[in-house]
Enzyme design. Sequence first.
Site, PDB file in Angstrom:
ATOM      1  CD  GLN A  23     -19.594 -10.116  26.640  1.00 47.02           C
ATOM      2  OE1 GLN A  23     -20.791  -9.881  26.506  1.00 47.02           O
ATOM      3  NE2 GLN A  23     -19.158 -11.205  27.228  1.00 47.02           N
TER       4      GLN A  23
ATOM      5  CG  HIS B 246     -25.670 -10.848  19.036  1.00 43.77           C
ATOM      6  ND1 HIS B 246     -26.757 -10.135  19.485  1.00 43.77           N
ATOM      7  CD2 HIS B 246     -24.589 -10.323  19.665  1.00 43.77           C
ATOM      8  CE1 HIS B 246     -26.349  -9.213  20.336  1.00 43.77           C
ATOM      9  NE2 HIS B 246     -25.046  -9.310  20.475  1.00 43.77           N
TER      10      HIS B 246
ATOM     11  NE  ARG C 167     -27.885  -7.927  26.324  1.00 44.77           N
ATOM     12  CZ  ARG C 167     -26.757  -8.091  25.632  1.00 44.77           C
ATOM     13  NH1 ARG C 167     -25.593  -8.180  26.263  1.00 44.77           N
ATOM     14  NH2 ARG C 167     -26.787  -8.164  24.308  1.00 44.77           N
TER      15      ARG C 167
ATOM     16  CB  SER D 191     -23.527  -6.644  21.507  1.00 50.62           C
ATOM     17  OG  SER D 191     -23.873  -7.836  22.191  1.00 50.62           O
ATOM     18  CG  LEU D 192     -22.921  -5.125  27.691  1.00 52.69           C
ATOM     19  CD1 LEU D 192     -22.256  -3.786  27.916  1.00 52.69           C
ATOM     20  CD2 LEU D 192     -24.281  -5.166  28.391  1.00 52.69           C
TER      21      LEU D 192
ATOM     22  CD  GLN E 194     -28.835  -6.706  21.818  1.00 52.76           C
ATOM     23  OE1 GLN E 194     -28.714  -7.654  22.572  1.00 52.76           O
ATOM     24  NE2 GLN E 194     -28.219  -5.552  21.987  1.00 52.76           N
TER      25      GLN E 194
END
Length: 304
Positions: A11, A195, A115, A90-91, A242
Amino acid sequence: MGKIAFVFAGQGAQHIGMGKELYESYPAVKALFDAAEARRPGTLALMFSGDEADLKKTENTQPCLYLADLAAAIALREEGIIPEAAAGFSLGEIPALAFAGAYSEADGFSLAAIRGEAMGKAAAAVSASMAAIIKLTNEQVEALCAQYEDVYPVNYNCPGQLVVSARADVMKPFCDAVKAAGGRALPLNVSGGFHSPFMASAAEEFGAHLANCAIGTPAMPAYSNYTADLYGDEVKSLLENQIKNPVRWETIIRRMADAGFDTFIECGPGSTLAKLISKILPDARTFSVETAEQAKTAAQEIQA
């Protein structure tokens, strides 16, 4: 020659128009995108010609970026490039696991949408933001974070770059402290403090959904943001954790290098990951692919 890895963008890399050219160039990409549009109407219009502010909303960014990331990997596969491992930032871990075979490409899109919705709700509940801290060591940034409430080191990107998540009202004094220590803070193009503990409710919500999903062990080696190790059969718990824990990107890349990987192809918009990898592993070959031309060029250079 060493091994090839696909790495999937996270992202902040999103932009209007991403994926459109690949949609028009590869039937396999078009099939994925059309199936995604059927599941979530309006997705393609937002990706191809929507409003930047709407695309930046987490609940929109994540499913759209999932498609753009996976489209690049599909294009590379169509051009004859098959990696020996995958990792995502991440994503980007959601399309990485789809490509690695933990779940179907279509189901991965649904996971990215769920998500994004969960993280969007968590972001709306707390005013927080993120900034990349450069010119300081990880230890210096961690020490500064410890002096403030609700400031967390979250993305360990590369030597000299550590991203923090902070409550909005604390970010400015924290950034002032960074400057006083000789560092520099660069705001990120995201809509929440990802995060970090700010995302605890999102992790719980996503975990509850994952419990009912058909998810298996990846058929291809895939690396976890949470542990920086290879995924096994614990995919669901790692994906849940995560969301609320740091991304250990530098460690992942170093472990991939130790395993023989020397060629990294970034799948998706931009070239952020390729640049980070070049800082971690100056001798590695890196490519960034988000268009058909870039896919063909990368394939030609690698095959040569």
